[in-house]
Design an enzyme around this catalytic site. Structure first.
Site, PDB file in Angstrom:
ATOM      1  N   GLU A  17       0.817  -1.217   0.000  1.00  0.00           N
ATOM      2  CA  GLU A  17       0.000   0.000   0.000  1.00  0.00           C
ATOM      3  C   GLU A  17       0.857   1.276   0.000  1.00  0.00           C
ATOM      4  O   GLU A  17       0.376   2.352   0.349  1.00  0.00           O
ATOM      5  CB  GLU A  17      -0.951  -0.016   1.204  1.00  0.00           C
ATOM      6  CG  GLU A  17      -1.983  -1.117   1.077  1.00  0.00           C
ATOM      7  CD  GLU A  17      -2.877  -1.197   2.294  1.00  0.00           C
ATOM      8  OE1 GLU A  17      -3.924  -0.553   2.303  1.00  0.00           O
ATOM      9  OE2 GLU A  17      -2.508  -1.901   3.242  1.00  0.00           O
ATOM     10  N   SER A 153      -6.453  -2.575   1.775  1.00  0.00           N
ATOM     11  CA  SER A 153      -6.842  -2.100   0.447  1.00  0.00           C
ATOM     12  C   SER A 153      -7.455  -3.203  -0.401  1.00  0.00           C
ATOM     13  O   SER A 153      -7.381  -3.169  -1.625  1.00  0.00           O
ATOM     14  CB  SER A 153      -5.661  -1.457  -0.292  1.00  0.00           C
ATOM     15  OG  SER A 153      -5.379  -0.192   0.265  1.00  0.00           O
ATOM     16  N   TYR A 223      -9.404   3.604  -5.199  1.00  0.00           N
ATOM     17  CA  TYR A 223      -8.492   4.743  -5.402  1.00  0.00           C
ATOM     18  C   TYR A 223      -8.596   5.390  -6.779  1.00  0.00           C
ATOM     19  O   TYR A 223      -7.764   6.203  -7.136  1.00  0.00           O
ATOM     20  CB  TYR A 223      -7.045   4.309  -5.102  1.00  0.00           C
ATOM     21  CG  TYR A 223      -6.946   3.731  -3.709  1.00  0.00           C
ATOM     22  CD1 TYR A 223      -7.234   4.520  -2.601  1.00  0.00           C
ATOM     23  CD2 TYR A 223      -6.629   2.398  -3.490  1.00  0.00           C
ATOM     24  CE1 TYR A 223      -7.184   3.998  -1.322  1.00  0.00           C
ATOM     25  CE2 TYR A 223      -6.577   1.856  -2.218  1.00  0.00           C
ATOM     26  CZ  TYR A 223      -6.860   2.670  -1.140  1.00  0.00           C
ATOM     27  OH  TYR A 223      -6.822   2.142   0.127  1.00  0.00           O
ATOM     28  N   ARG A 262     -10.927   3.757  11.896  1.00  0.00           N
ATOM     29  CA  ARG A 262     -12.065   3.598  10.970  1.00  0.00           C
ATOM     30  C   ARG A 262     -12.487   2.133  10.988  1.00  0.00           C
ATOM     31  O   ARG A 262     -11.658   1.253  10.754  1.00  0.00           O
ATOM     32  CB  ARG A 262     -11.673   3.991   9.547  1.00  0.00           C
ATOM     33  CG  ARG A 262     -12.894   4.093   8.610  1.00  0.00           C
ATOM     34  CD  ARG A 262     -12.480   4.052   7.150  1.00  0.00           C
ATOM     35  NE  ARG A 262     -12.148   2.708   6.731  1.00  0.00           N
ATOM     36  CZ  ARG A 262     -11.096   2.382   5.982  1.00  0.00           C
ATOM     37  NH1 ARG A 262     -10.275   3.288   5.550  1.00  0.00           N
ATOM     38  NH2 ARG A 262     -10.874   1.121   5.643  1.00  0.00           N
ATOM     39  N   ASP A 264     -14.776  -0.860   9.427  1.00  0.00           N
ATOM     40  CA  ASP A 264     -15.491  -1.256   8.213  1.00  0.00           C
ATOM     41  C   ASP A 264     -16.573  -2.260   8.594  1.00  0.00           C
ATOM     42  O   ASP A 264     -16.305  -3.244   9.294  1.00  0.00           O
ATOM     43  CB  ASP A 264     -14.505  -1.866   7.208  1.00  0.00           C
ATOM     44  CG  ASP A 264     -13.478  -0.845   6.733  1.00  0.00           C
ATOM     45  OD1 ASP A 264     -13.750   0.370   6.869  1.00  0.00           O
ATOM     46  OD2 ASP A 264     -12.409  -1.252   6.245  1.00  0.00           O
ATOM     47  N   GLU A 277     -13.552  -5.167  10.139  1.00  0.00           N
ATOM     48  CA  GLU A 277     -12.191  -4.876  10.606  1.00  0.00           C
ATOM     49  C   GLU A 277     -12.112  -3.423  11.041  1.00  0.00           C
ATOM     50  O   GLU A 277     -12.992  -2.616  10.729  1.00  0.00           O
ATOM     51  CB  GLU A 277     -11.184  -5.116   9.477  1.00  0.00           C
ATOM     52  CG  GLU A 277     -11.473  -4.265   8.257  1.00  0.00           C
ATOM     53  CD  GLU A 277     -10.234  -3.693   7.596  1.00  0.00           C
ATOM     54  OE1 GLU A 277      -9.111  -3.946   8.049  1.00  0.00           O
ATOM     55  OE2 GLU A 277     -10.409  -2.948   6.632  1.00  0.00           O
ATOM     56  N   ASN A 279      -9.289  -0.079  11.192  1.00  0.00           N
ATOM     57  CA  ASN A 279      -8.022   0.423  10.655  1.00  0.00           C
ATOM     58  C   ASN A 279      -7.443   1.476  11.591  1.00  0.00           C
ATOM     59  O   ASN A 279      -8.133   2.430  11.949  1.00  0.00           O
ATOM     60  CB  ASN A 279      -8.266   1.058   9.280  1.00  0.00           C
ATOM     61  CG  ASN A 279      -8.798   0.024   8.296  1.00  0.00           C
ATOM     62  OD1 ASN A 279      -8.034  -0.686   7.675  1.00  0.00           O
ATOM     63  ND2 ASN A 279     -10.115  -0.080   8.202  1.00  0.00           N
ATOM     64  N   GLY A 283      -7.059   5.404   5.495  1.00  0.00           N
ATOM     65  CA  GLY A 283      -6.700   6.149   4.291  1.00  0.00           C
ATOM     66  C   GLY A 283      -7.110   7.614   4.410  1.00  0.00           C
ATOM     67  O   GLY A 283      -8.127   7.938   5.013  1.00  0.00           O
TER      68      GLY A 283
HETATM   69  N1  LIG Z   1     -17.385 -11.043   5.005  1.00  0.00           N
HETATM   70  C1  LIG Z   1     -17.519 -10.218   3.971  1.00  0.00           C
HETATM   71  N2  LIG Z   1     -18.663 -10.189   3.240  1.00  0.00           N
HETATM   72  C2  LIG Z   1     -18.803  -9.373   2.186  1.00  0.00           C
HETATM   73  N3  LIG Z   1     -17.848  -8.512   1.751  1.00  0.00           N
HETATM   74  C3  LIG Z   1     -16.690  -8.489   2.433  1.00  0.00           C
HETATM   75  C4  LIG Z   1     -16.460  -9.327   3.573  1.00  0.00           C
HETATM   76  N4  LIG Z   1     -15.216  -9.086   4.032  1.00  0.00           N
HETATM   77  C5  LIG Z   1     -14.697  -8.137   3.229  1.00  0.00           C
HETATM   78  N5  LIG Z   1     -15.568  -7.762   2.270  1.00  0.00           N
HETATM   79  C6  LIG Z   1     -15.313  -6.773   1.193  1.00  0.00           C
HETATM   80  O1  LIG Z   1     -13.908  -6.723   0.982  1.00  0.00           O
HETATM   81  C7  LIG Z   1     -13.372  -5.442   1.272  1.00  0.00           C
HETATM   82  C8  LIG Z   1     -12.013  -5.560   1.976  1.00  0.00           C
HETATM   83  O2  LIG Z   1     -12.175  -6.222   3.191  1.00  0.00           O
HETATM   84  P1  LIG Z   1     -11.643  -5.623   4.570  1.00  0.00           P
HETATM   85  O3  LIG Z   1     -12.151  -4.247   4.764  1.00  0.00           O
HETATM   86  O4  LIG Z   1     -11.985  -6.607   5.646  1.00  0.00           O
HETATM   87  O5  LIG Z   1     -10.078  -5.689   4.366  1.00  0.00           O
HETATM   88  P2  LIG Z   1      -8.895  -4.723   3.912  1.00  0.00           P
HETATM   89  O6  LIG Z   1      -8.368  -5.250   2.639  1.00  0.00           O
HETATM   90  O7  LIG Z   1      -7.970  -4.694   5.076  1.00  0.00           O
HETATM   91  O8  LIG Z   1      -9.442  -3.291   3.677  1.00  0.00           O
HETATM   92  P3  LIG Z   1      -8.875  -1.819   4.025  1.00  0.00           P
HETATM   93  O9  LIG Z   1      -8.305  -1.239   2.818  1.00  0.00           O
HETATM   94  O10 LIG Z   1     -10.144  -1.171   4.389  1.00  0.00           O
HETATM   95  O11 LIG Z   1      -7.902  -1.914   5.120  1.00  0.00           O
HETATM   96  C9  LIG Z   1     -14.427  -4.757   2.111  1.00  0.00           C
HETATM   97  O12 LIG Z   1     -14.344  -3.369   1.931  1.00  0.00           O
HETATM   98  C10 LIG Z   1     -15.720  -5.369   1.556  1.00  0.00           C
HETATM   99  O13 LIG Z   1     -16.107  -4.722   0.357  1.00  0.00           O
HETATM  100 MG   LIG Z   2     -11.398  -2.528   5.077  1.00  0.00          MG
END
Ligand SMILES: Nc1ncnc2c1ncn2[C@@H]1O[C@H](COP(=O)(O)OP(=O)(O)OP(=O)(O)O)[C@@H](O)[C@H]1O
Ligand SMILES: [Mg+2]
Length: 317
Positions: A17, A153, A223, A262, A264, A277, A279, A283
């Site tokens: 990232e 991301s 992005y 933040r 999610d 999750e 953060n 971002g």
């Molecule tokens: N259990 C789930 N059911 C449906 N969609 C999901 C699920 N888990 C994740 N997602 C989708 O995948 C994306 C990324 O997952 P998550 O936010 O858990 O991880 P990340 O890659 O660490 O994201 P970030 O960039 O926010 O740190 C979420 O924004 C969502 O759109």
């Molecule tokens: Mg996320």
């Protein structure tokens, strides 16, 4: 210039990232300068420690995403150098950055998070991928969502609609991390709820609803300007909005976070709020949801970044 003295915005790092972090860092740095702060953006490389020792900043604003930025490593070094910084301590970051550890603590705290199975690459290798994957599908059902347990991301993350799609999703996941989190896929409205604490306790900002063009909120949808529509506040029933705000504040406090975070979330059709999750270095780009939420709540972005640095400098750690 404020009496804050000079501050550093940490951006870059060596995670996947990096580019996003540089964009976050530039935005924070520009906003701080507009707010009258003597701010400079620096990378987390071999020049960082000598630079800090030669000219110690009043405080640091970490804007490094992914490993080292969010797993606590860089913050441990800042603490070692006695430099105050904005955001969670290294110890708290370790739990927040590991999605499974965060989910365990969050569900023990009474919040809802999708049922999941977390396994390292070696388990599939040692015990036979097909047998393990079959049991996972039998236990969790379909659809599933696969992602690295320590990532960001949406890199290496993706939905799995049929059992046949699962092996490929695992391969994509392991390209970005050694341990996979295989979660029940939750259909519903995706929202992000940011929390800030300007010295009078953690406060949830309005939920930002995320509606990606192509249906998935992947790296490009995150992005690329115009690829995702955002609605602030989210178009969810008031009871769900209240539950989401409470969930984000509870996640922030349960994980012992500071200053900003933040969370999610997905709100399903029944109005249940699922924690995905949290953060610790959200971002801060033009298409990121924390700055959008601040604006919707009437906060100036630069003023908030400055105030968080002032609080960190006063706290002294
Ligand atoms: N259990 C789930 N059911 C449906 N969609 C999901 C699920 N888990 C994740 N997602 C989708 O995948 C994306 C990324 O997952 P998550 O936010 O858990 O991880 P990340 O890659 O660490 O994201 P970030 O960039 O926010 O740190 C979420 O924004 C969502 O759109
Ligand atoms: Mg996320």
């Amino acid at each position: 210039m404020t009496d804050l003295g000079h501050v550093l915005v940490l951006a870059g790092g060596l995670s996947h990232e990096r580019e996003v972090s540089l964009r976050s860092g530039h935005r924070v740095c520009d906003a701080l300068r507009e707010a009258g702060v003597d701010a400079q953006s620096v990378d987390a490389d071999s020049a960082l420690i000598p630079g800090i020792i030669a000219d110690p900043p009043s405080a640091v604003f970490p804007a490094i995403h992914g490993v080292s930025g969010e797993d606590g490593a860089v913050r441990e070094v800042l603490a070692l150098l006695d430099v105050p910084f904005v955001g969670a301590t290294a110890g708290a970051c370790r739990f927040a950055f590991d999605k499974q550890a965060a989910k365990t603590l969050i569900s023990a705290g009474g919040l809802t998070t999708p049922e999941a199975i977390t396994l390292p690459r070696e388990t599939f290798h040692d015990l036979g991928a097909a047998a393990v994957l079959d049991r996972i599908v039998a236990r969790l059902g379909l659809p599933l969502f696969v992602k690295p347990v320590r990532g960001g991301s949406a890199l290496g993350a993706g939905p799995v609609r049929t059992g046949e799609e699962l092996p490929a999703a695992m391969v994509s996941c392991f390209a970005y991390g050694d341990t996979a989190l295989i979660e029940r896929c939750i259909p519903g409205t995706e929202i992000a709820v940011s929390v800030i604490d300007l010295g009078d306790g953690p406060q949830a900002l309005p939920a930002v609803e995320i509606v990606p063009d192509g249906g998935t909120y992947d790296y490009a949808a995150r992005y690329t300007a115009g690829r995702t529509e955002f609605y602030t506040p989210a178009r969810i029933p008031p009871a769900a909005a209240k539950a989401a705000a409470d969930t984000a504040v509870t996640a922030h406090t349960t994980l012992g976070l500071r200053d900003l975070s933040r969370t999610d979330l997905i709100v399903d059709d029944a109005g249940t709020v699922f924690f995905l999750e949290v953060n610790v270095a959200p971002g801060m780009t033009e298409t990121s949801t924390l700055p959008m939420a601040l604006e919707a709540a009437g906060f100036g972005f630069g003023a908030v970044c400055r105030d968080l640095l002032v609080l960190a400098a006063r706290r002294g750690s």
